[in-house]
Scaffold this active site. Sequence first.
Site, mmCIF file in Angstrom:
data_model
loop_
_atom_site.group_PDB
_atom_site.id
_atom_site.type_symbol
_atom_site.label_atom_id
_atom_site.label_comp_id
_atom_site.label_asym_id
_atom_site.label_seq_id
_atom_site.Cartn_x
_atom_site.Cartn_y
_atom_site.Cartn_z
ATOM 1 N N LYS A 188 29.784 36.125 27.944
ATOM 2 C CA LYS A 188 30.260 37.668 28.080
ATOM 3 C C LYS A 188 31.595 37.828 27.248
ATOM 4 C CE LYS A 188 31.748 40.601 30.179
ATOM 5 N NZ LYS A 188 32.834 41.878 29.208
ATOM 6 N N GLY A 241 41.181 35.115 31.459
ATOM 7 C CA GLY A 241 41.470 36.551 31.387
ATOM 8 C C GLY A 241 42.541 36.810 32.522
ATOM 9 N N SER A 242 42.682 37.747 33.293
ATOM 10 C CA SER A 242 43.971 38.342 33.945
ATOM 11 C C SER A 242 43.627 37.689 35.367
ATOM 12 C CB SER A 242 43.847 39.670 34.300
ATOM 13 O OG SER A 242 42.792 40.177 34.761
ATOM 14 N N THR A 243 44.728 37.556 36.071
ATOM 15 C CA THR A 243 44.776 36.831 37.529
ATOM 16 C C THR A 243 43.925 37.508 38.380
ATOM 17 O OG1 THR A 243 46.855 35.885 36.859
ATOM 18 C CG2 THR A 243 46.286 35.824 39.159
ATOM 19 N N GLY A 246 40.415 37.007 37.765
ATOM 20 C CA GLY A 246 39.923 35.452 38.281
ATOM 21 C C GLY A 246 39.861 35.631 39.718
ATOM 22 N N GLU A 264 41.470 30.388 33.627
ATOM 23 C CA GLU A 264 42.652 30.242 32.544
ATOM 24 C C GLU A 264 43.099 31.636 32.713
ATOM 25 O OE1 GLU A 264 43.708 27.678 31.468
ATOM 26 O OE2 GLU A 264 42.025 26.474 31.991
ATOM 27 N N CYS A 298 48.518 34.691 26.429
ATOM 28 C CA CYS A 298 48.842 34.181 27.810
ATOM 29 C C CYS A 298 50.048 33.557 27.845
ATOM 30 C CB CYS A 298 47.636 33.499 28.364
ATOM 31 S SG CYS A 298 46.929 32.233 27.116
ATOM 32 N N GLU A 397 53.518 40.247 34.119
ATOM 33 C CA GLU A 397 53.115 40.021 32.907
ATOM 34 C C GLU A 397 52.695 41.271 32.115
ATOM 35 O OE1 GLU A 397 48.676 38.642 32.356
ATOM 36 O OE2 GLU A 397 49.655 37.164 30.662
HETATM 37 P P1 NAD Z 1 40.646 40.829 31.850
HETATM 38 O O1 NAD Z 1 40.707 40.289 33.039
HETATM 39 O O2 NAD Z 1 40.465 42.310 32.106
HETATM 40 O O3 NAD Z 1 39.189 40.434 31.018
HETATM 41 C C1 NAD Z 1 38.765 39.269 30.752
HETATM 42 C C2 NAD Z 1 37.218 39.344 30.574
HETATM 43 O O4 NAD Z 1 36.808 39.290 32.185
HETATM 44 C C3 NAD Z 1 36.619 40.295 29.975
HETATM 45 O O5 NAD Z 1 35.344 39.830 29.251
HETATM 46 C C4 NAD Z 1 36.116 41.192 30.889
HETATM 47 O O6 NAD Z 1 34.792 42.027 30.822
HETATM 48 C C5 NAD Z 1 35.803 40.458 32.310
HETATM 49 N N1 NAD Z 1 35.790 41.169 33.355
HETATM 50 C C6 NAD Z 1 36.664 41.993 33.721
HETATM 51 N N2 NAD Z 1 36.339 42.449 34.996
HETATM 52 C C7 NAD Z 1 35.610 41.750 35.548
HETATM 53 C C8 NAD Z 1 34.880 41.349 36.710
HETATM 54 N N3 NAD Z 1 35.010 42.151 37.931
HETATM 55 N N4 NAD Z 1 33.879 40.375 36.804
HETATM 56 C C9 NAD Z 1 33.999 39.444 35.883
HETATM 57 N N5 NAD Z 1 34.297 39.566 34.756
HETATM 58 C C10 NAD Z 1 35.335 40.977 34.572
HETATM 59 O O7 NAD Z 1 41.579 40.555 30.976
HETATM 60 P P2 NAD Z 1 41.984 40.989 29.298
HETATM 61 O O8 NAD Z 1 42.697 42.250 29.503
HETATM 62 O O9 NAD Z 1 40.860 40.788 28.537
HETATM 63 O O10 NAD Z 1 42.697 39.697 28.986
HETATM 64 C C11 NAD Z 1 44.201 39.609 29.207
HETATM 65 C C12 NAD Z 1 44.478 38.585 30.095
HETATM 66 O O11 NAD Z 1 43.794 37.234 29.768
HETATM 67 C C13 NAD Z 1 45.915 38.282 30.419
HETATM 68 O O12 NAD Z 1 46.285 38.245 31.692
HETATM 69 C C14 NAD Z 1 46.069 36.857 29.803
HETATM 70 O O13 NAD Z 1 47.137 36.286 30.325
HETATM 71 C C15 NAD Z 1 44.881 36.292 30.131
HETATM 72 N N6 NAD Z 1 44.781 35.076 29.337
HETATM 73 C C16 NAD Z 1 44.800 33.735 29.819
HETATM 74 C C17 NAD Z 1 44.590 32.735 28.861
HETATM 75 C C18 NAD Z 1 44.828 31.330 29.284
HETATM 76 O O14 NAD Z 1 44.293 30.558 28.740
HETATM 77 N N7 NAD Z 1 45.256 31.363 30.523
HETATM 78 C C19 NAD Z 1 44.164 32.914 27.586
HETATM 79 C C20 NAD Z 1 44.142 34.142 26.965
HETATM 80 C C21 NAD Z 1 44.242 35.447 28.035
#
Ligand code: NAD
Length: 495
Positions: A188, A241-243, A246, A264, A298, A397
């Site tokens: 996804k 993605g975001s905390t 997660g 992550e 990140c 962040e």
């Molecule tokens: P996000 O969490 O908004 O989205 C990430 C993914 O999650 C997307 O595919 C989104 O569609 C999906 N998503 C959103 N809501 C969801 C839900 N309720 N259930 C399941 N999936 C859902 O994050 P973003 O804005 O796309 O990315 C930025 C974040 O990612 C930042 O916090 C960044 O630090 C983090 N990040 C972490 C790493 C790492 O390896 N630690 C690497 C890159 C980015």
Amino acid sequence: MTATDWASVATRVQAPSGLLIDGAWVEALDGRRMDVVSPIDGARVASIAIGGSADIDRAVRAARTAFEDGRWSGLAPAQRKQVLIAWADLIVARAEELAYLQTLEMGKPAHESLAIDLRAVGTTMRWFGEAIDKVTDEIPHTDPNALALVTREPAGVVGAIVPWNFPLTMAAWKLAPALATGCSVVLKPAEQSPLSALLLAELGMTAGIPAGVLNVVNGLGAEAGAALSAHRDVDVITFTGSTAVGATIMQASAGSNLKRVWLELGGKSANVVFPDADIERAARTAAWSIFFNQGEMCTAGSRLLVHESIHDEVVDLVMDVAAAMQPRNPFADQAPMGALVSASHLDRVDALVQRAKAEGSRLITGGAAAQVEPGGSYYPPTVFDRVDTAASIAQHEVFGPVLAISTFGSDEEAVRMANSTEYGLASAVWTRDLTRAHRVSRALKVGVCWVNCYEEGDLTLPFGGVKKSGFGRDKSLHALEKFWDLKSTWIQLDE
Ligand code: NAD
């Protein structure tokens, strides 16, 4: 090196626009489509199918069938290796098109998409392909009348949910180890970066990934992502993605089938610069580490902790880099910074900057959207100086090119400040003193620590965080552990 002719690449790019389910490109069951808007100029650049929970269910069923009949999970590792390496070759051959799509959809400089992301994607596929036929199971020493086996069994159906900031690299970090172990996957992608993932998957099919083993369902996080996380027939979710999201995914696992979840997440990483460092290199690299990729990283070095005695020198150098890294059209030759991923993300970044100003943090450059010729979402390098470590700009962040500089007086204070956020992803220590480098890097609560460099490393090193930056590791042989179950078999021999 001659510059890539991106206008010419644009004329030959062709990406699928459907959902990839069971080896076929299909429309969503309810026929829904979504426009893809480029942050470079706000223009609509494509229309793609987006799936809901019924499409996730179709994809999971296809993945389950493929997993159970062994069309991929039952192959010898050396056979899966051949396919992953063929995929890597195709990625290298089509790197310009993949890089073009990635920049078009999320705005990073195209030359960096090509030189950094695409190199990582091809290398990742090849590395896990090369690795998988060299990993062995275990035979523990037992009583002579028994034979014990510890075997690594592929976990089953994996849901991979990835962000938009390194769309292809993050996808590769999940897909390569999951597929290498024999799992089937439903990917996804983020709604902001759906196009490059579709071309990547098409190349995977061409390379020989069997139907149903790799499925891609674009869609909204709260719908398709949530449906994948809550699906009762998914064995593993691997997420970057975001905390906040997660945490939602862990709850979805707890409320469904207790699927294994690997997270992550975000970060608030610090460069810690001591007076005995190569100050010019430290300051310039620290500045680059927050402005690179528009700060949408990140591991962005969003905090700079400097010893009080070198503060002025470091700030002058940081300002120098900030002035040089102004955003430009990401398709311009050697653009130092591109567009933020979307207008709404720009508003979020700006709101955090305005809040910091209102709280009294001292802005020394940037601080308002930049006007760049194509007219999209651009934000300049932005720096706050002498920031209190408790201030919001030192804690939250931003995920944009925004740096908070603070000073310290002793090594102990530096460590305390570096560890003072809820995150624990990365950090860098700048010193020529070997003992100090060891002591400080040991004391930092992070998953990744650099000494006298930033963002260095290769695929042999695990990547991931501690605290609210998540758990589990991408890259390295350890990444395979996310997608394996250990099975213990005890065979009693005749007396
Ligand atoms: P996000 O969490 O908004 O989205 C990430 C993914 O999650 C997307 O595919 C989104 O569609 C999906 N998503 C959103 N809501 C969801 C839900 N309720 N259930 C399941 N999936 C859902 O994050 P973003 O804005 O796309 O990315 C930025 C974040 O990612 C930042 O916090 C960044 O630090 C983090 N990040 C972490 C790493 C790492 O390896 N630690 C690497 C890159 C980015």
